[in-house]
Design a protein around this motif. Sequence first.
Motif, PDB file in Angstrom:
ATOM      1  N   VAL A  70       0.836  -1.200   0.000  1.00 52.73           N
ATOM      2  CA  VAL A  70       0.000   0.000   0.000  1.00 52.73           C
ATOM      3  C   VAL A  70       0.871   1.249   0.000  1.00 52.73           C
ATOM      4  O   VAL A  70       0.570   2.236  -0.682  1.00 52.73           O
ATOM      5  CB  VAL A  70      -0.963  -0.009   1.206  1.00 52.73           C
ATOM      6  N   PHE A  74      -6.658  -0.878  -1.149  1.00 48.33           N
ATOM      7  CA  PHE A  74      -6.393   0.071  -0.075  1.00 48.33           C
ATOM      8  C   PHE A  74      -7.232  -0.215   1.166  1.00 48.33           C
ATOM      9  O   PHE A  74      -8.370  -0.680   1.064  1.00 48.33           O
ATOM     10  CB  PHE A  74      -6.655   1.508  -0.551  1.00 48.33           C
ATOM     11  N   LEU A  96     -12.055   7.540  -3.975  1.00 43.05           N
ATOM     12  CA  LEU A  96     -12.660   6.941  -5.166  1.00 43.05           C
ATOM     13  C   LEU A  96     -13.639   7.898  -5.847  1.00 43.05           C
ATOM     14  O   LEU A  96     -13.678   8.002  -7.078  1.00 43.05           O
ATOM     15  CB  LEU A  96     -13.356   5.630  -4.792  1.00 43.05           C
ATOM     16  N   ARG A  99     -12.037   7.640   4.169  1.00 42.15           N
ATOM     17  CA  ARG A  99     -11.055   8.212   3.245  1.00 42.15           C
ATOM     18  C   ARG A  99     -11.010   7.479   1.910  1.00 42.15           C
ATOM     19  O   ARG A  99     -10.895   8.093   0.856  1.00 42.15           O
ATOM     20  CB  ARG A  99      -9.676   8.228   3.896  1.00 42.15           C
ATOM     21  N   LYS A 100     -11.079   6.164   1.967  1.00 40.72           N
ATOM     22  CA  LYS A 100     -11.031   5.403   0.720  1.00 40.72           C
ATOM     23  C   LYS A 100     -12.203   5.779  -0.182  1.00 40.72           C
ATOM     24  O   LYS A 100     -12.046   5.982  -1.392  1.00 40.72           O
ATOM     25  CB  LYS A 100     -11.036   3.909   1.018  1.00 40.72           C
ATOM     26  N   ARG A 101     -13.397   5.886   0.392  1.00 38.65           N
ATOM     27  CA  ARG A 101     -14.581   6.267  -0.378  1.00 38.65           C
ATOM     28  C   ARG A 101     -14.415   7.662  -0.971  1.00 38.65           C
ATOM     29  O   ARG A 101     -14.739   7.907  -2.134  1.00 38.65           O
ATOM     30  CB  ARG A 101     -15.820   6.215   0.513  1.00 38.65           C
ATOM     31  N   ILE A 148      -6.949   1.116  -6.189  1.00 42.29           N
ATOM     32  CA  ILE A 148      -7.317   1.653  -4.878  1.00 42.29           C
ATOM     33  C   ILE A 148      -8.556   0.943  -4.338  1.00 42.29           C
ATOM     34  O   ILE A 148      -8.627   0.590  -3.151  1.00 42.29           O
ATOM     35  CB  ILE A 148      -7.539   3.178  -4.971  1.00 42.29           C
ATOM     36  N   TYR A 149      -9.521   0.727  -5.197  1.00 39.57           N
ATOM     37  CA  TYR A 149     -10.753   0.037  -4.779  1.00 39.57           C
ATOM     38  C   TYR A 149     -10.454  -1.363  -4.236  1.00 39.57           C
ATOM     39  O   TYR A 149     -11.024  -1.791  -3.229  1.00 39.57           O
ATOM     40  CB  TYR A 149     -11.710  -0.045  -5.969  1.00 39.57           C
ATOM     41  N   GLU A 159      -9.356   0.925   4.657  1.00 45.01           N
ATOM     42  CA  GLU A 159     -10.287   1.992   5.004  1.00 45.01           C
ATOM     43  C   GLU A 159      -9.967   2.472   6.403  1.00 45.01           C
ATOM     44  O   GLU A 159      -9.606   1.667   7.276  1.00 45.01           O
ATOM     45  CB  GLU A 159     -11.730   1.485   4.926  1.00 45.01           C
TER      46      GLU A 159
END
Length: 393
Positions: free
Chosen positions: A12, A185, A80, A75-77, A181-182, A187
Motif C-alpha cells: 500500500v 487500499f 474513489l 477516506r477510501k470512499r 485503490i478500490y 479503510e
Amino acid sequence: MNSINSKLSSTVLWLMTIFSALIVANIYYNQPLLGKIAEEFGVSEAAVSKITVLTQLGYAFGLLLIIPLGDKMMRKRLILIDLVFVFIVLIWMAVASQLWMLFVASFLLGVTSVVPQLFIPMAADLSTPENRSKNLGLIMSGLLLGILLSRFVGGIVGDLWGWRSIYWTASILMIFSWICIYRLFPEIKPNFKGNYLSLMRSVWELAKTQPVLRLAAFRGAMGFGSLCGIFTTLAFHLEQAPFHAGPSVAGSFGLVGAAGALSAAFVGRLTKRLEVNRIILISLCVLLGSWLFTYFGGYTYIGLIIGIVLIDLGLQSTHIMNQSDFFAIKTTATSRLNTVYMVSYFIGGSLGSWFAAYAWEFAGWTGVCIVGFTFALLALTAHLLFANRLKRG
C-alpha cells in the motif's frame, strides 16, 4: 486493515507513492506545453501562463474544501469519488476548443487532483512513530517525482502527438488507479463527528493556535513559490537564444530535477543524527544558493541543470521535514493539519508562478531569478527568526 491501528503494508505504501505521482502529474503536464497551447489559440505567453496559475489556485481550493473531509468521511470512499471527477475533467481538458474552456478545466483539474494529500495523513496515521518520517519521505518523493517527470513526459508526448494527447493518456491512468485503490487500499474510519461547517471552523482554529504549523506553512509556501517560478517560465526561456529548444527539452528538465527529488528521499533518515530545524536550515540554504547557479549559469545547460537539481533537492528536503514537524503535533486532526499546510503551499506556488510570469514579460530571465531568490530568502528569514524561538517556547 480496517482500523487506524493497522500497520501500513509495503504494498500500500508503494501504491500510494506511485499513484501520488500519477495523480499530481495531471496538473503539471501543461508547463512544457504552454508554448504550443499559446500557438494553437493565438495568444501571448503571459496570457497562456494563466493556465498554470489557475491550476495551482484550483489545487489550493481543493485542498481547503476537500482534504478536511478526510477526517469526516471514509477516506477510501472519498478518494474513489474524487478520482471519478478527475477523470471527467481530464476528458474536458483534452477536448477544450476555446481558451476559456481550458482555463475553467485547468482550475477544476487542480481542485480535484488532491488525492495525494489524502494519502499523506492516511500514511501518517498508519505508520509507527519511528517510521513516519521515512514513509512520508517516500510518498513525498513520489509526489515530487510526479511533478517533475510530468514535465518530461508532457513535453515528449506534446512534441510527438500534440498537447491534447497527454490528457487522453492521463484519463486512462486514472481508471487504472481507481481499480487498484478500490481493490487494495485499507479503510480508515473518520474521527470527526460534527457537520461540515464546524469541520471548516476547526481548520481555521488549528491555523490560529498552532505556531509550528504556521511556520511550516510559510516555509513551504515560499519554497514552492520559488520552484514554480522557474518551471512556469523555463519553456519560454529555452525557446530563445542560445537554446532555441522545444517542449521536449523543457520537459526534460523535470527529469533533471528528479535527481534532486530522489536524493531528498533519504532526508527522513537524517533525523536520527540531526534535529529537524537544523535539517530545514541546511535545506533552505541549498534552495537559496541554487538561484546563484540559475542566474549566473542561466544561459548554459550545465548552469540550469545544477540550479534545478539544487532547487528540487532544497525544496523537497524542506517539505519532508515541514510535514514531519507538524504531524508530530498531538492531535487526531491529521487531514486538517495537512489542509492548512498544503493550502498555504499551493497559494505560494500560485504566487510564484504569477510573479515569475510577469517578471519574465518585463525583465526576462533576470526578473525570474529575482522572484525565485526572493521567495527562497523569505522562507530562510522566517526560519531563522522563529524556529528556535518556537522550540524554546
